[in-house]
Design an enzyme around this catalytic site. Sequence first.
Site: not given
Ligand code: ZN
Length: 494
Positions: A260, A263, A289
């Site tokens: 995370e 991201h 991603e």
């Molecule tokens: Zn992801």
Amino acid sequence: MSLDVLRARLAELADLENMARVLAWDQRTYMPPAGAAARASQMATLERLGHERFTSDEVGAWLDAAAADTDGDAIAADLVAVARRDYDKARRVPAELAAEMAAAAIEGQQAWLSARANADFALLAPHLRRHLDLRRAYVACFPEADEPYDALLDDYEPGMSTAEVRVAFARLREGLTPLVARAAERAGAIDHTPARGPFPVAAQRRVLAGVLRRVGFTEDAWRLDDSAHPFSACSGPDDQRITNRYDERHLDALFSGLHEFGHSLYEHQIDRALVGTTLCRGVSMAIHESQSRLWENRVGLSRAFIGLIFGELRAAFPDPLATTDADGLWRALNAVRPSLIRVEADEVTYGLHIVLRFELEVALLGGDLAVDDLPAAWNDGMRDLLGVVPPDDADGVLQDVHWSSGAFGYFPTYALGSAIAAQLWAAMARDLGDPEALVAAGDFAAIRAWLRERVHRHGRRRTPRETLEHAVGGPLDVDPQLRLLAAKVDALYG
Ligand code: ZN
């Protein structure tokens, strides 16, 4: 003139979208359960306002006029070009169809909860049939697509074609299958006990907080909270919110936290000149991603990183790690084992879980597979690809939420992102030397700076294809990932 009013309207739309992100974050972290009905209404209002204020005729007229009015301002020219694409796409889909898809998504997800809890596919089946009918109506809005699935894929990965994914996934399947078989033959080579804990949750939280600060999390612009499933959300580059969950039986939280972080770092490092425009976010799901996978797999699960933090880990978890070393823990964490559940899969088998979902989605949409036959097709696919068969549909076809909301076309971006992460790692190695050496030295600033320059800062100014081309100097290619994974299986299993 037109450019100014257009800019002001797009700034409003960016605000509406960021408000929705904060509300969605709140819903999954702090909102009391009884707030759900009111929150659904608030979200629907934001969505409707955004749709109406974007797809109106006046926006079309401003876009026409502004295209000739950007006066050498490169950001304005990109803003107009991207808004034009978004506008043309949004105008193609009748409002009633969009509304029905949104309503069907909510009802389908609701049905999925009981279907999964009872391992009863029949509870979900009528919703899947409805989603497929709605998707066929949606696809019909884009008659120029080479094949129906292209139109669905485009919502998550603009410009990517089904044909490209098919080629990439065939290669992935061909490359991963022997690696999985080799690991299975030599399964005894790895001692799994160091990864089995127990790892007390309070200590995991402390370790993760330290790890995130090392890689770039700062208190002024980031938050870390708990949620049922890890996710990241933001309302602008300097408001990054990541969430995580913890289980003392394993160390997954450490790597989902890094996932995370990846991201959020993407959105954090977007050029501040794009704030207040619709260019100020990640360009596609696969590129997004690739950022999370890079920090999770290439950094977090690397031998170098485990070596870097092993002292902290052993101090935090003296019992489970008493009789192992960094190498032993790295091996246990990276063991390759076919399993039923995608989100628990290791890096090598993960791609095969996605290949199966892609093949099934394409067959469902094309009418080559009936919804009633989906559970059996799932089980056959698992047997062929991974050699395991789920005991029931809860651990099989019902495990993921995506299809229950009609989100067909999303799954491929997970595997494409993993492949792109490996391409980026190889490109970084050409520019900076071995990135694992930077990880070993704790020099994450160099990695962040490279990613900012090559990927992050551009936001949506480049298309996903241009973003990849600019970052790695070529198109999508799964071979760098296959090479990395073959080397990893070698190192793990000899
Ligand atoms: Zn992801």
